[in-house]
Scaffold this motif. Sequence first.
Motif, PDB file in Angstrom:
ATOM      1  N   LEU A 290      10.240   1.001  -7.886  1.00  0.00           N
ATOM      2  CA  LEU A 290      10.403   2.384  -7.444  1.00  0.00           C
ATOM      3  C   LEU A 290      11.609   2.394  -6.525  1.00  0.00           C
ATOM      4  CD1 LEU A 290       9.585   5.306  -7.431  1.00  0.00           C
ATOM      5  CD2 LEU A 290       7.839   4.800  -5.721  1.00  0.00           C
ATOM      6  N   GLU A 291      12.693   2.990  -7.007  1.00  0.00           N
ATOM      7  CA  GLU A 291      13.971   2.872  -6.305  1.00  0.00           C
ATOM      8  C   GLU A 291      14.008   3.620  -4.981  1.00  0.00           C
ATOM      9  OE1 GLU A 291      17.082   2.260  -9.994  1.00  0.00           O
ATOM     10  OE2 GLU A 291      16.619   4.306  -9.358  1.00  0.00           O
ATOM     11  N   LEU A 292      13.187   4.642  -4.832  1.00  0.00           N
ATOM     12  CA  LEU A 292      13.222   5.434  -3.601  1.00  0.00           C
ATOM     13  C   LEU A 292      11.802   5.738  -3.130  1.00  0.00           C
ATOM     14  CD1 LEU A 292      14.992   6.977  -1.536  1.00  0.00           C
ATOM     15  CD2 LEU A 292      14.703   8.998  -2.972  1.00  0.00           C
ATOM     16  N   VAL A 293      11.483   5.245  -1.929  1.00  0.00           N
ATOM     17  CA  VAL A 293      10.196   5.528  -1.289  1.00  0.00           C
ATOM     18  C   VAL A 293      10.501   6.077   0.097  1.00  0.00           C
ATOM     19  CG1 VAL A 293       7.980   4.604  -0.532  1.00  0.00           C
ATOM     20  CG2 VAL A 293       9.124   3.603  -2.534  1.00  0.00           C
ATOM     21  N   ARG A 294       9.931   7.243   0.392  1.00  0.00           N
ATOM     22  CA  ARG A 294      10.132   7.789   1.745  1.00  0.00           C
ATOM     23  C   ARG A 294       9.334   6.982   2.763  1.00  0.00           C
ATOM     24  NH1 ARG A 294       9.729  13.937   3.025  1.00  0.00           N
ATOM     25  NH2 ARG A 294       7.726  13.894   1.952  1.00  0.00           N
ATOM     26  N   TRP A 295       9.823   6.967   3.993  1.00  0.00           N
ATOM     27  CA  TRP A 295       9.209   6.148   5.029  1.00  0.00           C
ATOM     28  C   TRP A 295       7.751   6.525   5.265  1.00  0.00           C
ATOM     29  CZ3 TRP A 295       7.109   7.995   9.586  1.00  0.00           C
ATOM     30  CH2 TRP A 295       7.382   9.337   9.901  1.00  0.00           C
ATOM     31  N   THR A 296       7.406   7.773   5.005  1.00  0.00           N
ATOM     32  CA  THR A 296       6.040   8.237   5.243  1.00  0.00           C
ATOM     33  C   THR A 296       5.004   7.521   4.383  1.00  0.00           C
ATOM     34  OG1 THR A 296       6.513  10.037   3.695  1.00  0.00           O
ATOM     35  CG2 THR A 296       6.711  10.539   6.036  1.00  0.00           C
ATOM     36  N   ALA A 297       5.433   6.955   3.253  1.00  0.00           N
ATOM     37  CA  ALA A 297       4.486   6.316   2.332  1.00  0.00           C
ATOM     38  C   ALA A 297       4.448   4.800   2.466  1.00  0.00           C
ATOM     39  CB  ALA A 297       4.846   6.692   0.892  1.00  0.00           C
ATOM     40  N   VAL A 298       5.347   4.233   3.237  1.00  0.00           N
ATOM     41  CA  VAL A 298       5.519   2.782   3.242  1.00  0.00           C
ATOM     42  C   VAL A 298       4.297   2.051   3.794  1.00  0.00           C
ATOM     43  CG1 VAL A 298       6.866   0.879   4.206  1.00  0.00           C
ATOM     44  CG2 VAL A 298       8.029   2.905   3.304  1.00  0.00           C
ATOM     45  N   ASP A 299       3.786   2.460   4.941  1.00  0.00           N
ATOM     46  CA  ASP A 299       2.674   1.730   5.558  1.00  0.00           C
ATOM     47  C   ASP A 299       1.455   1.702   4.645  1.00  0.00           C
ATOM     48  OD1 ASP A 299       4.175   1.180   7.763  1.00  0.00           O
ATOM     49  OD2 ASP A 299       3.319   2.764   9.021  1.00  0.00           O
ATOM     50  N   GLU A 300       1.137   2.814   4.021  1.00  0.00           N
ATOM     51  CA  GLU A 300      -0.036   2.867   3.145  1.00  0.00           C
ATOM     52  C   GLU A 300       0.164   1.984   1.918  1.00  0.00           C
ATOM     53  OE1 GLU A 300      -3.553   3.294   1.539  1.00  0.00           O
ATOM     54  OE2 GLU A 300      -3.007   3.987   3.558  1.00  0.00           O
ATOM     55  N   LEU A 301       1.363   2.005   1.358  1.00  0.00           N
ATOM     56  CA  LEU A 301       1.631   1.162   0.190  1.00  0.00           C
ATOM     57  C   LEU A 301       1.585  -0.317   0.547  1.00  0.00           C
ATOM     58  CD1 LEU A 301       4.477   3.187  -1.574  1.00  0.00           C
ATOM     59  CD2 LEU A 301       2.263   2.579  -2.572  1.00  0.00           C
ATOM     60  N   LYS A 302       2.046  -0.659   1.732  1.00  0.00           N
ATOM     61  CA  LYS A 302       1.986  -2.059   2.149  1.00  0.00           C
ATOM     62  C   LYS A 302       0.543  -2.530   2.322  1.00  0.00           C
ATOM     63  CE  LYS A 302       6.545  -2.641   4.279  1.00  0.00           C
ATOM     64  NZ  LYS A 302       7.305  -2.935   5.512  1.00  0.00           N
ATOM     65  N   LYS A 303      -0.338  -1.610   2.708  1.00  0.00           N
ATOM     66  CA  LYS A 303      -1.757  -1.957   2.852  1.00  0.00           C
ATOM     67  C   LYS A 303      -2.446  -2.055   1.496  1.00  0.00           C
ATOM     68  CE  LYS A 303      -2.320   0.236   7.400  1.00  0.00           C
ATOM     69  NZ  LYS A 303      -2.959   1.360   8.134  1.00  0.00           N
ATOM     70  N   SER A 304      -2.185  -1.088   0.631  1.00  0.00           N
ATOM     71  CA  SER A 304      -2.894  -1.037  -0.649  1.00  0.00           C
ATOM     72  C   SER A 304      -2.297  -1.963  -1.699  1.00  0.00           C
ATOM     73  CB  SER A 304      -2.896   0.400  -1.185  1.00  0.00           C
ATOM     74  OG  SER A 304      -1.574   0.882  -1.364  1.00  0.00           O
ATOM     75  N   ALA A 305      -1.037  -2.335  -1.546  1.00  0.00           N
ATOM     76  CA  ALA A 305      -0.385  -3.240  -2.500  1.00  0.00           C
ATOM     77  C   ALA A 305       0.461  -4.241  -1.720  1.00  0.00           C
ATOM     78  CB  ALA A 305       0.463  -2.448  -3.490  1.00  0.00           C
ATOM     79  N   PRO A 306      -0.181  -5.181  -1.015  1.00  0.00           N
ATOM     80  CA  PRO A 306       0.555  -6.080  -0.115  1.00  0.00           C
ATOM     81  C   PRO A 306       1.523  -7.027  -0.820  1.00  0.00           C
ATOM     82  CG  PRO A 306      -1.748  -6.751  -0.339  1.00  0.00           C
ATOM     83  CD  PRO A 306      -1.631  -5.411  -0.986  1.00  0.00           C
ATOM     84  N   GLN A 307       1.385  -7.178  -2.136  1.00  0.00           N
ATOM     85  CA  GLN A 307       2.298  -8.093  -2.839  1.00  0.00           C
ATOM     86  C   GLN A 307       3.670  -7.474  -3.093  1.00  0.00           C
ATOM     87  OE1 GLN A 307      -0.635  -6.994  -4.084  1.00  0.00           O
ATOM     88  NE2 GLN A 307      -1.947  -8.712  -4.742  1.00  0.00           N
TER      89      GLN A 307
END
Length: 575
Positions: A290-307
């Motif tokens: 995913l070439e563009l992720v806004r900062w607002t979604a980063v923490d949740e994605l790091k938790k739900s998909a730590p790899q």
Amino acid sequence: MVPIIKANVGRTNWPLMAAKAVAAAAAALACGIAAAQADAPKYGGTLEVGSVYPTISALSWDLADWNWKQNYDTGQVYEQLFAADLSKSRRNGGKYAFQADAWLPPDAIRGELAESWKWIDPLTLEVKLRKNVRFPAKPGVMEERELTSEDVLFSYGRMNASAKKIPSYYDYLTKVEAPDKYTVIFRFKEFNAEWDYRFGWGYYSGIMPKEVATAGAANWKNVTGTGPFTLNQFTQGNSTTYVKNAQYWDTDKIGGKDYKLPFVDKMVLRTVKDEATRNTMLRTGKLDVLELVRWTAVDELKKSAPQLKWSKWLSYTGQYLALRVDTKPFNDIRVRRALNMAVNKQEIVKQYYGGNAELFAYPQHPDYGGYFEPLSTMPDSVKELFTYNPEKAKKLLAEAGYPKGFKFKVQVCACNQDHMEMLPLIGAYLEQVGVKIEIQPMEYGAYLSAMTTKTNAPGYMMANGHTNPTTTLRKSFVAGQVWNASQWNDPAFTARVDQAFQIRDEGKRQEAIRAMTRDIVAQAPYIWLPTPYVFTAWWPWVKNYDGELRAGAVRSGPIYARAWIDQEMKKKLGF
């Protein structure tokens, strides 16, 4: 690598140490070979990519339409004379991230269709083309054949003859010639510092066969080129699918061995307008990148998909609210400066972006080396525009004849969620000094047309690519240019821009660009807004990739041609 061993000479058993060192070196070498074998690229599979422009499908397939996004959509198929030298990327031990939308440092450019090039004299450039580069057969369009200098000549001539051409874009050239099958000569009227960008690796540099134009270049079904992929399917608002070009000429050296490109059988670029859907597709493995992720979604994605693997980068798209200087009240610099002071930009950085933004990064980007000058060293006339001062804003408005403020319309693209959320906040700041805005959301086509036809409203909320250090000034502040949303028209400034292009010495050119940047920022044709940090995310099974986005002007084809899928890892991770 053999480890360095520090020893106490007086107490060392040298034979034993030597034996251990040899054993350690052999073990290290064995591990290295095993790692190299494990990382040997594998062919096959499909690479699913969420677009860096997630809400915008292809705008046109015809290069002569001069649309800014054409390299992103056709750059897997149409090649150019030059491209980024990806061997100098950070993942290969180099210093470049290759994320800038249209900026290739001079030492990071390689020949793509050009095998070599040289200056015959100060105003004559000779380009030698690679031999045996093939256009694949396209039923109903063309038979397979070799690329020749006539294709370069045709592509340049067709772009130059287009009614949609950017004004003055090729004015520095007098003639382009093809003296033989593999040679192209560019004859200059005057030196232009952007020569390689404009006809070599820029937004409008694609090489297209004449047969495509004859068949109808605007029809995606006719598109064919020499690139690593062929265009297989296009679904408006959903996806663009490319398949491997089995006749592609290029290779990539990995572990000392050359591998034929591309590695994947298929590449799919996804257009997904809904942000939550995009993030879910990434989290569930339906997107590899995913070439563009806004900062607002980063923490949740790091938790739900730590790899997931991540790259954080300062956007190369500047943000501002353009003010038409050819309309009242924005023909008065006091009004323009007042509106800048009325917006609390520091608060936007801290509260709206959670600190994930920089206050001063447009029109020059911090990555532009000697062309960029930080806000801390700018004159007070510039610093003042980035300092919240509503009382002075009211005073300036009163001096300009607007003690009770005024109202104006602001057009904004409905496709830009960030702007749709930020504009009401800007409106609230302005209202504190008596200025009210009428927000007009528009679909992208109508929004873009308003600017290109110069019928845009007095206010125009914009995200505009930095492009490169010189083009950012030309396209945004020279009269008649397509992206000049403020309709800025200063003949003296235009003359300075023209002069800067003719400076061969880069150090002197940098000095001229810094001076012009200081001057135009102080004139406040825009409400200057913060530039956000954004993120790229990808799964670890995407190999030979480290978040690179562009190998030329918004062109990702050479990057994804080199990526491969580790299918075993993907299965182990449950996908």
